[in-house]
Design a protein around this motif. Sequence first.
Motif, mmCIF file in Angstrom:
data_model
loop_
_atom_site.group_PDB
_atom_site.id
_atom_site.type_symbol
_atom_site.label_atom_id
_atom_site.label_comp_id
_atom_site.label_asym_id
_atom_site.label_seq_id
_atom_site.Cartn_x
_atom_site.Cartn_y
_atom_site.Cartn_z
ATOM 1 N N ALA B 242 46.895 43.925 34.522
ATOM 2 C CA ALA B 242 47.364 44.830 35.560
ATOM 3 C C ALA B 242 46.982 44.346 36.954
ATOM 4 N N ASP B 243 45.869 43.659 37.011
ATOM 5 C CA ASP B 243 45.421 43.234 38.331
ATOM 6 C C ASP B 243 45.971 41.855 38.697
ATOM 7 N N GLU B 244 47.073 41.544 38.082
ATOM 8 C CA GLU B 244 47.707 40.254 38.327
ATOM 9 C C GLU B 244 47.966 40.040 39.816
ATOM 10 N N GLY B 245 48.366 41.136 40.444
ATOM 11 C CA GLY B 245 48.775 40.994 41.840
ATOM 12 C C GLY B 245 47.602 40.885 42.811
ATOM 13 N N GLU B 246 46.406 41.085 42.306
ATOM 14 C CA GLU B 246 45.271 41.097 43.221
ATOM 15 C C GLU B 246 44.995 39.695 43.739
ATOM 16 N N ASN B 247 45.120 39.562 45.003
ATOM 17 C CA ASN B 247 44.900 38.239 45.591
ATOM 18 C C ASN B 247 43.680 38.253 46.492
ATOM 19 N N LEU B 248 42.547 38.180 45.855
ATOM 20 C CA LEU B 248 41.316 38.146 46.640
ATOM 21 C C LEU B 248 41.057 36.709 47.075
ATOM 22 N N ALA B 249 40.685 36.577 48.296
ATOM 23 C CA ALA B 249 40.375 35.228 48.777
ATOM 24 C C ALA B 249 39.183 34.675 47.997
ATOM 25 N N PRO B 250 39.263 33.418 47.557
ATOM 26 C CA PRO B 250 38.141 32.835 46.824
ATOM 27 C C PRO B 250 36.881 32.923 47.680
ATOM 28 N N GLY B 251 35.819 33.301 47.027
ATOM 29 C CA GLY B 251 34.567 33.395 47.750
ATOM 30 C C GLY B 251 34.310 34.752 48.345
ATOM 31 N N SER B 252 35.350 35.584 48.416
ATOM 32 C CA SER B 252 35.143 36.918 48.972
ATOM 33 C C SER B 252 34.515 37.836 47.924
ATOM 34 N N TYR B 253 34.349 37.336 46.735
ATOM 35 C CA TYR B 253 33.735 38.153 45.680
ATOM 36 C C TYR B 253 32.797 37.285 44.842
ATOM 37 N N GLU B 254 31.974 38.001 44.137
ATOM 38 C CA GLU B 254 30.975 37.338 43.294
ATOM 39 C C GLU B 254 31.543 37.230 41.879
ATOM 40 N N ILE B 255 31.490 36.052 41.292
ATOM 41 C CA ILE B 255 32.033 35.873 39.947
ATOM 42 C C ILE B 255 30.918 35.967 38.922
ATOM 43 N N LEU B 256 31.118 36.864 37.957
ATOM 44 C CA LEU B 256 30.142 36.981 36.874
ATOM 45 C C LEU B 256 30.813 36.564 35.582
ATOM 46 N N GLN B 257 30.049 35.900 34.733
ATOM 47 C CA GLN B 257 30.622 35.520 33.446
ATOM 48 C C GLN B 257 29.678 35.901 32.323
ATOM 49 N N LEU B 258 30.148 36.780 31.454
ATOM 50 C CA LEU B 258 29.332 37.207 30.331
ATOM 51 C C LEU B 258 29.532 36.234 29.178
ATOM 52 N N GLU B 259 28.524 36.137 28.344
ATOM 53 C CA GLU B 259 28.666 35.264 27.171
ATOM 54 C C GLU B 259 29.412 36.005 26.069
ATOM 55 N N LYS B 260 29.939 35.214 25.163
ATOM 56 C CA LYS B 260 30.735 35.752 24.070
ATOM 57 C C LYS B 260 29.965 36.834 23.295
ATOM 58 N N GLU B 261 28.702 36.523 22.975
ATOM 59 C CA GLU B 261 27.898 37.465 22.200
ATOM 60 C C GLU B 261 27.705 38.778 22.959
ATOM 61 N N GLU B 262 27.518 38.575 24.265
ATOM 62 C CA GLU B 262 27.312 39.750 25.100
ATOM 63 C C GLU B 262 28.564 40.645 25.102
ATOM 64 N N ILE B 263 29.709 39.985 25.166
ATOM 65 C CA ILE B 263 30.969 40.724 25.200
ATOM 66 C C ILE B 263 31.197 41.474 23.896
ATOM 67 N N TYR B 317 35.061 39.300 37.308
ATOM 68 C CA TYR B 317 34.523 38.727 36.078
ATOM 69 C C TYR B 317 35.372 37.578 35.572
ATOM 70 N N SER B 318 34.715 36.683 34.879
ATOM 71 C CA SER B 318 35.402 35.531 34.315
ATOM 72 C C SER B 318 35.270 35.566 32.802
ATOM 73 N N CYS B 319 36.299 35.084 32.123
ATOM 74 C CA CYS B 319 36.275 35.042 30.659
ATOM 75 C C CYS B 319 35.549 33.764 30.227
ATOM 76 N N PRO B 320 34.679 33.866 29.229
ATOM 77 C CA PRO B 320 33.916 32.672 28.829
ATOM 78 C C PRO B 320 34.748 31.639 28.078
ATOM 79 N N TYR B 321 35.955 31.974 27.701
ATOM 80 C CA TYR B 321 36.771 31.077 26.885
ATOM 81 C C TYR B 321 37.344 29.961 27.772
ATOM 82 N N ALA B 322 36.994 28.762 27.464
ATOM 83 C CA ALA B 322 37.432 27.633 28.280
ATOM 84 C C ALA B 322 38.936 27.447 28.157
#
Lengths: 668, 519
Positions: B242-263, B317-322
Amino acid sequence: MGTMKRQRSDKAFNFTPFDLLTEEIVFIILDFLDENPLDRKSFSLVCKTFYTIESRHRRTLKPLRSEHLTTILSRYPQVTSLDLSLCPRITDSSLNVISHVYKSNLKSVDLSRSKFFSHVGISNLAMNCTNLVELDLSNATEIRDSAMAAIAEAKNLEKLWLARCKSITDIGIGCIAVGCRKLRLISLKWCLGVGDLGAGLIAVKCNDIRSFDLSYLPITNKCLPPILKLQHLEDLVLEGCFGIDDNSLTVLKQGCKSLKALDMSSCQNVSHVGLSSLTSGSGCLQQLILAYGSPVTLALADSLQNLSTLQSIKLDGCQVTCSGLKAIGNWCVSLRELSLSKCLGVSDEGLSTLVTKHKDLRKLDITCCRKITHVSIAHITNSCTSLASLKMESCILVPREAFVLIGQRCLLLEELDLTDNEIDDEGLKSISRCSKLSTLKLGICLNITEEGLSHVGLCCTKLVELDLYRSVGISDVGILAIARGCPGLEIINVAYCGKVTDHSLMSLAKCPRLNTLEIRGCPLVTSLGLTAIAVGCKQLSKLDIKKCYNINDAGMIPLAHFAQNLRQINLSYSSVTDVGLLSLASISCLQSMTILHLKGLTPSGLVAALLACGGLTKVKLQACFKSMLPQPLFEHLEARGCVFQWRDKAFQAEVDPKCWKLQLEDVQ
Amino acid sequence: MDLKNRTVAETWAKPSSSAKDLPKQLTPDHRSFTSFNNQQQKWEDTSLLDFNNGIQPPFPEFNQTSKAPQNHNSQIKGPDQEDMQSNETPDSNRFQDWDPRVMLNNLSFLEDKIHQLQDLVHLIVGRRGRVLGQPDELATQQQQLITTDLTSIIVQLISTAGSLLPSVKHTLSTANPAIGQLGQLGGVLFPPANNLNGGVPQQNSGGSKVSDQSNQIELTENCGTEQNYAAEEHEAKDDDDADEGENLAPGSYEILQLEKEEILAPHTHFCMICGKGFKRDANLRMHMRGHGDEYKTPAALAKPNKDSSEPMLLKRYSCPYAGCKRNKDHKKFQPLKTILCVKNHYKRTHCDKSYTCSRCNTKKFSVIADLKTHEKHCGKDKWLCSCGTTFSRKDKLFGHIALFQGHTPALPLDETKPSSVPSDRAENNESKLGNIGFNFSASASSGNAVQNMVDVKGAVDDPTAYFSPLNFDPCNLPGFHEFPRPSLEESDGSFSFLIPDACNYNQKTGGESGSNDLE
């Protein structure tokens, strides 16, 4: 067979000149005998040869009773059109028999008044009668989509009526759309289960549609684009489609080019805006019906002025403005037919302007335009001299002098409705000059007497229908003049004309074509007069003798004997008893009876009569009988196809005729 | 960034639009200042008229929602206060730069206003209790007062919230002078009793009718309830696309990535004392109350991280799947908005679909909420084509049929059953026809003695006396006994029913008799 018979008759020296005629020649003669069904019957009863010739000649059949269906079908092998509207009970097995006897010969079946069949019977019909072209299933409220799927097998179907088939849905209509690709006419009126999808799919799949009736369907604009794209659509009925509104129509911006008649009655959400967008592309629209719709204003009239081929417009029950009527008068087309019946706001000024422009009007309906006066009538008669039909019931401000003008100028009138008007004998005398007059309605015209009516009787020899309901000035002399002068009279109503006696009926008995007689509330009429009618008018099919207190069993017995074509009778308040009622059972085609407040009727007598009259389809009865008679009896009669209507009205004494009119005015 | 506050802002602009869209939607309003001004005039006219003359109010809608404003009041108050503490974003009415102090000013001003309004409502409530027979006009006037105030608060709140977003800053700052002017205008136009002093209030309402505002207020309310749902994990299946259209400038937000187990872990919050796991921290806090009174204080029960007055950086957030588009290393990386999005995305895209629909046994899902949604509709409204294709919607089926030659809508299976009922009934009727016995005895002739002649029988006794059922078997027809109906040829016998043996009258079944039975 035929030749063998002929040889035999030769040997017996019973030679008749008819034997020289070939069957083909007799067929051609028979072709001319189609005006009255009874003529063919008489022909077939002449001799055995005629009987067989008539059997083989007959193409259309309208059986009276379904019990004898097998016999009748085998007698008439060549029938292509079967009208079952007089048989209320048609079961699956009846349809099975029909489809197996006629097979691919059958082209048309009318089941609009029949019940008790299901999709099984329809399926039989569709599978065996492969050449079926017309099918009327109106009022089959019980049938469902499975029956529609069965109809879809009739690949050659061109006309299909499904009015009031409430249980069918889009799915069933979808089956028909896919199966019956040759459809030219389909009526889905009151099929409340059908919506945009079904109607749209019909338009997508059946490209030959000429006539499409979508009245009172819950459709919206979504189905309109494919419908308006139909190449041959001529007649579109959208009456009472409340889901269609201006906004959706303006978006369409496309009209149907081939459309000839459009009915948008009771579409309350469509104003001139939507209408003009719908009719914009319709180059050959001839008839437009906008009854009970948006007000007829200047804007509406202007939006329609580009319809160059328009001939007829009906605006019944609309709010009308003077400027709107004037604008219609300014259209470049010359209307043939105009109906302003029950319109509010029709004034002398507007109507006069309108009629002076449309000089070619053939039909004009200004029923209940209560504001118009002699000014309008003067203008109408002045300019529209070729009027064939004028209906002006209850134009109460029109003075008696104005009616003289009608007779002076509109000599081509064939139909004239002057119910509840001020017309007097002078006017009637003038109107009698319209020698083509066939329908004349003079109900509640309190100023006319037998003098005026005598003129009508003398001059209007082509009169077919005469209505004198509550025209209390009428007496036997007037009726005698009519009966003498109008031998073609078929319908006459002298209800509540208290002066009418047996003499009138005896003179009316000389009208051999009389089929409808209403003598309700004529206390002077006795069984003697009714006997004369029964003997003289063999074609009598509707009879109303309500409140004829002096008619008793003595009148019923000759009626039962002679009036073998009687379909409908109202006996309420008369002096008929069990015996008289039971005697009616010998009229085999009697279908409808109203039996209220018969003092001499006992429950058992009623039962006997109900059971004996095997063809009854509708009976109006006093509610008290419902509890007096056993329930299984009613179930049995209903299974035969009879519908009961229970009335619980108290006994009503007759009031003075003049007093009645006053009461009516009080109510208004 | 406070979630609640943001959603309120979103709703105001457009329920589905992301926060980023807000300035875009606001700007046209500001630009069309002149037209807006006209509308403003209108607004003022009607309202003034009403206030002065006390005639029938033009806002009947509000009579129905008479209690609503109070609710809004309390609802709005919450996020507002939180804003004050957590966000120090400038309104930038005059300043080009981000100024937390201005923001704080604004917020405290808002708070004051809400308190005033609260007092007013209290007053009204009290008065209403005392004077029951109060005229309606006064009540509606009060409602209008509250409504106007609330509107102004909401509008101000939104503009405050909008200024929080970094990318919004510039657009707003250019637009806001106009707002300021307008606000003054509005303040002048409204009667002083409204307590409106030069706020931004009417600018967003654009002079629109109060009814509109009422809708929008309802929306905020709805939004509030949606938030409650959002707390429920399976209800909030925020589509991760749904948030496909969100165009946040890179760096304007903090990226967090959870591990698979955590998810995939069933619980993310654990009790420090007993080690019990919970899905939500709110549940954990509720649980903690059982461990002692110290966990029952308002401070312990409050939502953590709310007190920090430091400005928070936007979290994505970032998905841990490469290789996944949602992975931060992807060229066209699209971040996920919330942890919930991450969870649903990961399960849907990178996990086995282990939940099978128990009804159709074909559809499989990896998120249990998806299964539940499917099961709600599975098996229902199956629209079937003759080719075997099924559709969930009727219009889809009809589109399919319109497209393909020869395809027909197929009747639902249960369709054929009810349709056979009429035929059954027909047969029942037929048997009924046979069941009614009707003895036409000799007594029929004597009109009065008909009492005995009706004999309704349930059973078959005397076959000849029956009204025969319709029977089309020709060989049975000769036995077709019915009440006499003399045909034309036998008109002499038309009274034959009066003759005692009339009941045995045998209906002629030959061809001749038929002649009378048709037209």
